[in-house]
Motif scaffolding. Sequence first.
Motif, PDB file in Angstrom:
ATOM      1  N   ASN B   6       0.835  -1.194   0.000  1.00 18.00           N
ATOM      2  CA  ASN B   6       0.000   0.000   0.000  1.00 18.00           C
ATOM      3  C   ASN B   6       0.876   1.252   0.000  1.00 18.00           C
ATOM      4  O   ASN B   6       1.932   1.287   0.641  1.00 18.00           O
ATOM      5  N   LEU B   7       0.405   2.263  -0.725  1.00 17.07           N
ATOM      6  CA  LEU B   7       1.188   3.494  -0.851  1.00 17.07           C
ATOM      7  C   LEU B   7       1.339   4.237   0.471  1.00 17.07           C
ATOM      8  O   LEU B   7       2.193   5.116   0.603  1.00 17.07           O
ATOM      9  N   ARG B   8       0.504   3.882   1.430  1.00 19.64           N
ATOM     10  CA  ARG B   8       0.674   4.486   2.761  1.00 19.64           C
ATOM     11  C   ARG B   8       1.992   4.034   3.387  1.00 19.64           C
ATOM     12  O   ARG B   8       2.633   4.776   4.113  1.00 19.64           O
ATOM     13  N   ASP B   9       2.367   2.786   3.108  1.00 19.72           N
ATOM     14  CA  ASP B   9       3.590   2.241   3.713  1.00 19.72           C
ATOM     15  C   ASP B   9       4.830   2.546   2.877  1.00 19.72           C
ATOM     16  O   ASP B   9       5.899   2.812   3.400  1.00 19.72           O
ATOM     17  N   PHE B  10       4.643   2.445   1.554  1.00 15.91           N
ATOM     18  CA  PHE B  10       5.743   2.744   0.644  1.00 15.91           C
ATOM     19  C   PHE B  10       5.283   3.842  -0.301  1.00 15.91           C
ATOM     20  O   PHE B  10       4.377   3.620  -1.100  1.00 15.91           O
ATOM     21  N   SER B  11       5.860   5.011  -0.228  1.00 15.60           N
ATOM     22  CA  SER B  11       5.399   6.096  -1.106  1.00 15.60           C
ATOM     23  C   SER B  11       5.953   5.873  -2.508  1.00 15.60           C
ATOM     24  O   SER B  11       6.895   5.107  -2.713  1.00 15.60           O
ATOM     25  N   LEU B  12       5.359   6.561  -3.459  1.00 14.14           N
ATOM     26  CA  LEU B  12       5.825   6.447  -4.841  1.00 14.14           C
ATOM     27  C   LEU B  12       7.306   6.833  -4.929  1.00 14.14           C
ATOM     28  O   LEU B  12       8.091   6.200  -5.635  1.00 14.14           O
ATOM     29  N   THR B  13       7.688   7.874  -4.191  1.00 16.44           N
ATOM     30  CA  THR B  13       9.092   8.306  -4.206  1.00 16.44           C
ATOM     31  C   THR B  13      10.010   7.162  -3.787  1.00 16.44           C
ATOM     32  O   THR B  13      11.032   6.895  -4.427  1.00 16.44           O
ATOM     33  N   GLN B  14       9.615   6.465  -2.711  1.00 20.58           N
ATOM     34  CA  GLN B  14      10.449   5.352  -2.247  1.00 20.58           C
ATOM     35  C   GLN B  14      10.498   4.219  -3.270  1.00 20.58           C
ATOM     36  O   GLN B  14      11.565   3.651  -3.530  1.00 20.58           O
ATOM     37  N   LEU B  15       9.345   3.942  -3.893  1.00 20.85           N
ATOM     38  CA  LEU B  15       9.310   2.881  -4.903  1.00 20.85           C
ATOM     39  C   LEU B  15      10.192   3.234  -6.099  1.00 20.85           C
ATOM     40  O   LEU B  15      10.940   2.401  -6.605  1.00 20.85           O
ATOM     41  N   LEU B  16      10.107   4.472  -6.524  1.00 20.62           N
ATOM     42  CA  LEU B  16      10.903   4.881  -7.683  1.00 20.62           C
ATOM     43  C   LEU B  16      12.399   4.833  -7.351  1.00 20.62           C
ATOM     44  O   LEU B  16      13.231   4.444  -8.177  1.00 20.62           O
ATOM     45  N   ASN B  17      12.725   5.226  -6.145  1.00 27.53           N
ATOM     46  CA  ASN B  17      14.127   5.153  -5.730  1.00 27.53           C
ATOM     47  C   ASN B  17      14.649   3.727  -5.798  1.00 27.53           C
ATOM     48  O   ASN B  17      15.774   3.479  -6.238  1.00 27.53           O
ATOM     49  N   LEU B  18      13.792   2.819  -5.371  1.00 26.02           N
ATOM     50  CA  LEU B  18      14.152   1.406  -5.376  1.00 26.02           C
ATOM     51  C   LEU B  18      14.406   0.907  -6.803  1.00 26.02           C
ATOM     52  O   LEU B  18      15.423   0.286  -7.112  1.00 26.02           O
ATOM     53  N   VAL B  19      13.462   1.213  -7.679  1.00 25.55           N
ATOM     54  CA  VAL B  19      13.582   0.808  -9.088  1.00 25.55           C
ATOM     55  C   VAL B  19      14.863   1.390  -9.692  1.00 25.55           C
ATOM     56  O   VAL B  19      15.600   0.723 -10.414  1.00 25.55           O
ATOM     57  N   ASN B  20      15.116   2.631  -9.329  1.00 31.80           N
ATOM     58  CA  ASN B  20      16.284   3.330  -9.866  1.00 31.80           C
ATOM     59  C   ASN B  20      17.578   2.667  -9.398  1.00 31.80           C
ATOM     60  O   ASN B  20      18.456   2.340 -10.196  1.00 31.80           O
ATOM     61  N   LEU B  21      17.667   2.438  -8.091  1.00 33.85           N
ATOM     62  CA  LEU B  21      18.898   1.875  -7.531  1.00 33.85           C
ATOM     63  C   LEU B  21      19.152   0.455  -8.018  1.00 33.85           C
ATOM     64  O   LEU B  21      20.275   0.087  -8.342  1.00 33.85           O
ATOM     65  N   ALA B  22      18.075  -0.335  -8.083  1.00 31.36           N
ATOM     66  CA  ALA B  22      18.227  -1.735  -8.481  1.00 31.36           C
ATOM     67  C   ALA B  22      18.191  -1.905  -9.997  1.00 31.36           C
ATOM     68  O   ALA B  22      18.227  -3.024 -10.491  1.00 31.36           O
ATOM     69  N   ARG B 115       1.795  13.620 -11.840  1.00 31.76           N
ATOM     70  CA  ARG B 115       0.476  13.575 -11.197  1.00 31.76           C
ATOM     71  C   ARG B 115       0.380  12.443 -10.193  1.00 31.76           C
ATOM     72  O   ARG B 115      -0.315  12.551  -9.186  1.00 31.76           O
ATOM     73  N   LEU B 116       1.065  11.334 -10.483  1.00 36.16           N
ATOM     74  CA  LEU B 116       0.955  10.175  -9.599  1.00 36.16           C
ATOM     75  C   LEU B 116       1.556  10.434  -8.220  1.00 36.16           C
ATOM     76  O   LEU B 116       1.259   9.734  -7.261  1.00 36.16           O
ATOM     77  N   PHE B 117       2.400  11.442  -8.135  1.00 33.51           N
ATOM     78  CA  PHE B 117       3.005  11.740  -6.833  1.00 33.51           C
ATOM     79  C   PHE B 117       1.978  12.194  -5.809  1.00 33.51           C
ATOM     80  O   PHE B 117       2.237  12.173  -4.616  1.00 33.51           O
ATOM     81  N   THR B 118       0.798  12.616  -6.292  1.00 34.28           N
ATOM     82  CA  THR B 118      -0.217  13.043  -5.326  1.00 34.28           C
ATOM     83  C   THR B 118      -0.981  11.840  -4.775  1.00 34.28           C
ATOM     84  O   THR B 118      -1.804  11.990  -3.900  1.00 34.28           O
ATOM     85  N   TRP B 119      -0.728  10.670  -5.320  1.00 32.41           N
ATOM     86  CA  TRP B 119      -1.427   9.476  -4.822  1.00 32.41           C
ATOM     87  C   TRP B 119      -0.720   8.982  -3.561  1.00 32.41           C
ATOM     88  O   TRP B 119       0.397   8.487  -3.614  1.00 32.41           O
ATOM     89  N   THR B 120      -1.393   9.133  -2.457  1.00 30.22           N
ATOM     90  CA  THR B 120      -0.748   8.751  -1.209  1.00 30.22           C
ATOM     91  C   THR B 120      -1.448   7.576  -0.538  1.00 30.22           C
ATOM     92  O   THR B 120      -1.000   7.062   0.467  1.00 30.22           O
ATOM     93  N   GLU B 121      -2.581   7.191  -1.091  1.00 29.97           N
ATOM     94  CA  GLU B 121      -3.340   6.062  -0.578  1.00 29.97           C
ATOM     95  C   GLU B 121      -3.501   5.094  -1.736  1.00 29.97           C
ATOM     96  O   GLU B 121      -3.555   5.523  -2.875  1.00 29.97           O
ATOM     97  N   GLY B 122      -3.665   3.830  -1.463  1.00 33.50           N
ATOM     98  CA  GLY B 122      -3.980   2.902  -2.546  1.00 33.50           C
ATOM     99  C   GLY B 122      -2.918   1.827  -2.696  1.00 33.50           C
ATOM    100  O   GLY B 122      -1.870   1.849  -2.048  1.00 33.50           O
ATOM    101  N   SER B 123      -3.224   0.907  -3.592  1.00 30.98           N
ATOM    102  CA  SER B 123      -2.372  -0.272  -3.704  1.00 30.98           C
ATOM    103  C   SER B 123      -1.292  -0.071  -4.752  1.00 30.98           C
ATOM    104  O   SER B 123      -1.414   0.776  -5.634  1.00 30.98           O
ATOM    105  N   PHE B 124      -0.228  -0.840  -4.612  1.00 30.05           N
ATOM    106  CA  PHE B 124       0.749  -0.897  -5.700  1.00 30.05           C
ATOM    107  C   PHE B 124       1.153  -2.339  -5.930  1.00 30.05           C
ATOM    108  O   PHE B 124       1.061  -3.184  -5.035  1.00 30.05           O
ATOM    109  N   LEU B 125       1.550  -2.593  -7.167  1.00 33.23           N
ATOM    110  CA  LEU B 125       1.997  -3.927  -7.525  1.00 33.23           C
ATOM    111  C   LEU B 125       3.128  -3.782  -8.523  1.00 33.23           C
ATOM    112  O   LEU B 125       2.961  -3.136  -9.566  1.00 33.23           O
TER     113      LEU B 125
END
Lengths: 176, 269
Positions: B6-22, B115-125
């Motif tokens: 859920n984006l509450r636990d992992f924000s889009l910024t954190q997910l993108l950082n992960l994708v970037n680093l890995a 625009r997706l950076f404003t999404w702070t709630e919801g699922s990610f996969l």
Amino acid sequence: MQTVKIVVTGPFNAGKTAFIGAISEIEVVSTERRITDHSQSTKEQTTVAMDFGRITVDDGLVLYLFGTPGQRRFDFMWEILSEGMLGFIVLVDSVAPETFHEARGILDLFKNYSPACYVVAANKQDLKDAWPPQDLRIALKIDSDVKVVPCVATDKESVKRVLLELLYSILETAEE
Amino acid sequence: MALRGNLRDFSLTQLLNLVNLAKKTGALTLGEGNSQATVYFREGMLVHVFLDGQASNLCNLLERVGKINEAQSRLLPQEARSDKEWGLLLINTGLINRADIIEAVRRHTLETAYRLFTWTEGSFLFEPNVLPPDDKITVLLHLENVILEGSRRVGEWKRLEKELPDLGMALRFTTRPEVRLKRITLSPDEWRVVSSIDPSRSIQEIAQAHSLTDSQIRKIVYGLLSAGLVELVPRVKPISAAPPPKEKVAPAPVRKGIILRLIDRIRRL
Ligand SMILES: Nc1nc2c(ncn2[C@@H]2O[C@H](COP(=O)(O)OP(=O)(O)OP(=O)(O)O)[C@@H](O)[C@H]2O)c(=O)[nH]1
Ligand SMILES: [Mg+2]
């Protein structure tokens, strides 16, 4: 509240900013820049986007005056501006015959955008080398049913007269 | 292995950082409310974004960003075709060149991602090694820049959304005579907005007419409001039931009464 708009156009340095400034009840909202291009160093400042003036008629009606930028590189704005206008005024610098051709071109463009009424204002009539209105009419090939009005844009009474002449022309075509 | 949460636990910024680093390749699908978006990556670079309800094909996209106009797109045969086919057709008709198409897709991808950076709630996969559909035109964008700009915009949006919650409102020029306008400088975009101010048009409609994004129009309107040039009003229904003519020209016929009031006022100035 109803709003109506009149557009003031004409070549570079014709006096558009002065015209709107003479009559607007608000300080003209303008986007003037110092001229850095020395090819046009005849003056200090030029309008780069638009002039904007206002006359409150009464509780229910406001007139807006929009001045177009004089330089051709901004002419993409003209069409947007002409949308829904009541009429337009083509200011001509009567002491600058080198701009007459340009003035005619601008006039044709605006006529093309809109069938609204217009008058031609022969500006800077206070200067001694000014071409008289009747000569301007010939030089610019203005139709006989269009008014060419003498004008001094720095003088409020003169600006009022030009606006009134335009409104009288509009009145003839207006609905009951 | 897919990664979900859920984006509450992992924000889009954190997910993108992960994708970037890995340096990951794959698809990240986000869901918020009724909206869904999928962001595609190739070796840690952003290549494509798909957001529900957005331009469905390349032709719509180019129209939306103002690269071609409605009249031009109407002239094109409208049967279904892939974006790559659309691209070829548009280039062949000479309406637009390859570089402009790529630039438009790049800008559109970025704007959508922001625009997706404003999404702070919801699922990610996140599904590794899933690539965008073959027919899509892709780009290659560095994630560091996307993250930086996206986060900057979130801050700005939060402010603007608070100031300007409803784009369904309309604008009119301030009529309070006591407001003294300062000399202000308008950019061409601001100027376009100013010249189409009309109480019967919503802010949203003005934005659409000039191909401005929500955040661009918010910023412009906010500036005009702060300058005291305009005020927010509820949108009034246009008096005539007929939609305004698309190809314009003829101004609405004016009534004598209005002209007479104008004449009277100017005489007394
Ligand atoms: N003597 C005289 N000077 C005038 C008159 N109208 C304008 N001017 C002067 O002419 C110059 C140009 O006037 P502006 O009002 O800046 O002209 P403009 O059409 O707005 O110019 P751009 O915005 O650069 O296209 C200024 O120095 C004015 O003071 C007039 O009727 N008589
Ligand atoms: Mg000026």
